[in-house]
Design an enzyme around this catalytic site. Structure first.
Site, PDB file in Angstrom:
ATOM      1  N   ASP A  75      -2.795 -15.423 -23.111  1.00 46.20           N
ATOM      2  CA  ASP A  75      -2.117 -15.966 -23.030  1.00 46.20           C
ATOM      3  C   ASP A  75      -0.984 -14.685 -23.467  1.00 46.20           C
ATOM      4  O   ASP A  75       0.316 -15.116 -22.894  1.00 46.20           O
ATOM      5  CB  ASP A  75      -2.260 -16.221 -24.722  1.00 46.20           C
ATOM      6  CG  ASP A  75      -0.720 -17.591 -24.735  1.00 46.20           C
ATOM      7  OD1 ASP A  75      -0.391 -18.150 -23.644  1.00 46.20           O
ATOM      8  OD2 ASP A  75       0.130 -17.647 -25.559  1.00 46.20           O
ATOM      9  N   GLU A 101       7.857 -11.063 -28.270  1.00 46.78           N
ATOM     10  CA  GLU A 101       6.392 -12.277 -28.464  1.00 46.78           C
ATOM     11  C   GLU A 101       5.323 -11.069 -27.370  1.00 46.78           C
ATOM     12  O   GLU A 101       4.061 -11.253 -28.631  1.00 46.78           O
ATOM     13  CB  GLU A 101       6.279 -12.752 -27.341  1.00 46.78           C
ATOM     14  CG  GLU A 101       5.549 -14.065 -27.417  1.00 46.78           C
ATOM     15  CD  GLU A 101       6.366 -15.499 -27.249  1.00 46.78           C
ATOM     16  OE1 GLU A 101       7.229 -16.098 -28.735  1.00 46.78           O
ATOM     17  OE2 GLU A 101       5.858 -15.971 -26.910  1.00 46.78           O
ATOM     18  N   GLU A 154       8.108 -24.828 -23.991  1.00 45.04           N
ATOM     19  CA  GLU A 154       7.766 -24.492 -25.684  1.00 45.04           C
ATOM     20  C   GLU A 154       7.566 -25.866 -26.674  1.00 45.04           C
ATOM     21  O   GLU A 154       6.274 -25.011 -27.867  1.00 45.04           O
ATOM     22  CB  GLU A 154       9.560 -23.892 -25.708  1.00 45.04           C
ATOM     23  CG  GLU A 154       9.812 -22.924 -25.230  1.00 45.04           C
ATOM     24  CD  GLU A 154       8.699 -22.063 -24.857  1.00 45.04           C
ATOM     25  OE1 GLU A 154       7.961 -21.830 -26.351  1.00 45.04           O
ATOM     26  OE2 GLU A 154       9.218 -21.131 -23.879  1.00 45.04           O
ATOM     27  N   GLU A 156      -1.259 -27.300 -19.986  1.00 39.72           N
ATOM     28  CA  GLU A 156      -1.397 -26.740 -21.281  1.00 39.72           C
ATOM     29  C   GLU A 156      -2.970 -27.390 -21.350  1.00 39.72           C
ATOM     30  O   GLU A 156      -3.411 -26.608 -21.875  1.00 39.72           O
ATOM     31  CB  GLU A 156      -0.464 -27.277 -21.905  1.00 39.72           C
ATOM     32  CG  GLU A 156       0.986 -26.716 -21.930  1.00 39.72           C
ATOM     33  CD  GLU A 156       1.043 -25.351 -22.761  1.00 39.72           C
ATOM     34  OE1 GLU A 156       0.072 -24.887 -23.103  1.00 39.72           O
ATOM     35  OE2 GLU A 156       1.596 -24.557 -22.429  1.00 39.72           O
TER      36      GLU A 156
HETATM   37  C1  LIG Z   1      -0.126 -21.484 -22.201  1.00 42.08           C
HETATM   38  C2  LIG Z   1       1.336 -21.157 -23.286  1.00 42.08           C
HETATM   39  N1  LIG Z   1       2.385 -22.485 -23.138  1.00 42.08           N
HETATM   40  C3  LIG Z   1       2.952 -22.118 -23.561  1.00 42.08           C
HETATM   41  C4  LIG Z   1       3.419 -20.934 -24.387  1.00 42.08           C
HETATM   42  C5  LIG Z   1       5.021 -20.572 -25.824  1.00 42.08           C
HETATM   43  O1  LIG Z   1       5.559 -19.561 -25.207  1.00 42.08           O
HETATM   44  C6  LIG Z   1       2.968 -19.862 -24.994  1.00 42.08           C
HETATM   45  N2  LIG Z   1       2.516 -18.653 -24.990  1.00 42.08           N
HETATM   46  N3  LIG Z   1       1.123 -20.015 -23.649  1.00 42.08           N
END
Ligand SMILES: Cc1ncc(CO)c(N)n1
Length: 230
Positions: free
Chosen positions: A55, A96, A148, A219
């Site tokens: 991520d 972040e 989001e 996702e």
């Molecule tokens: C895979 C993924 N989808 C959405 C977000 C939302 O910021 C993230 N950080 N990572």
């Protein structure tokens, strides 16, 4: 679809209508076994570490996409307030990225050697394709909202009362699951998307719906990858 029904959906909110229509896929993305395993406290730390490292790379790729949405808002939006909403999101990505670095350090995950896995490469490639000026603001903001919203809904479940989320993962879950920032941010993006979709042509509506479905599929694949099922 019948013209009258379509007009009605545009009035009440296209996003809500699409979520009803694609509930199964949306629930699949927001109630995935990876998230459920955090919620019930059975998650394997290896899965968490995989997710964290992957991520981090994803969020780095999200920055240019978010910036492209900002540019589209500036060029195409009928409401100047959109720029502030998106700018707030862009700005939060810096914090972040720092958070990912701190968190990875805490778990002993070396971010410098992370190799993106296939689902991540594909998802980032999809984001990059949306940067193109040929992709309209309405389509891009729908994608941005979906990206989001999936994280917000997923992680909000993990901080719900009664969840058995391991204490060392609570902060991670609160990052995306909290209402104060992330929940409201998603609501603002959804409002913009609905407003734009209300005025969109049939062709644009179709494109936005397809993009929404693609986000949900990416996702799902991303969560599967985090669990080690690529
Ligand atoms: C895979 C993924 N989808 C959405 C977000 C939302 O910021 C993230 N950080 N990572």
């Amino acid at each position: 679809m019948e013209e009258k029904a379509k007009a009605e959906e545009k009035k009440t909110g296209m996003i809500e209508a699409w979520l009803r229509k694609h509930r199964y896929l949306y629930d699949g993305a927001t109630r995935h076994p990876f998230i459920l395993s955090i919620h019930d406290g059975t998650i394997s730390i290896d899965s968490f570490k995989t997710w964290l490292a992957q991520d981090y790379l994803f969020v780095r790729a999200l920055v240019p996409f978010a910036a492209s949405v900002l540019i589209k808002a500036w060029k195409e939006s009928d409401e100047s307030g959109d720029v502030e909403v998106i700018l707030r999101g862009v700005a939060s990505l810096e914090d972040e990225i720092s958070w990912f670095k701190r968190e990875a350090n805490k778990w002993g995950v070396p971010l410098s050697d992370v190799v993106p896995q296939r689902p991540n490469v594909k998802y980032c490639g999809f984001l990059e394709s949306l940067i193109s000026p040929e992709v309209k603001y309405t389509v891009a903001i729908t994608a941005f909202w979906a990206i989001e919203a999936v994280y917000h809904e997923s992680f909000a479940l993990c901080i719900e009362e009664g969840s058995k989320t391991p204490p060392e993962l609570k902060e991670t879950c609160a990052r995306w699951g909290n209402e104060a920032f992330h929940g409201n941010y998603c609501k603002s993006l959804q409002k913009i998307a609905n407003r734009r979709l209300q005025k969109a042509s049939d062709e644009e509506l179709k494109k936005a719906e397809v993009v929404l479905l693609s986000v949900l599929e990416h996702e799902l694949d991303f969560w599967n990858m985090s669990r080690g099922n690529v």
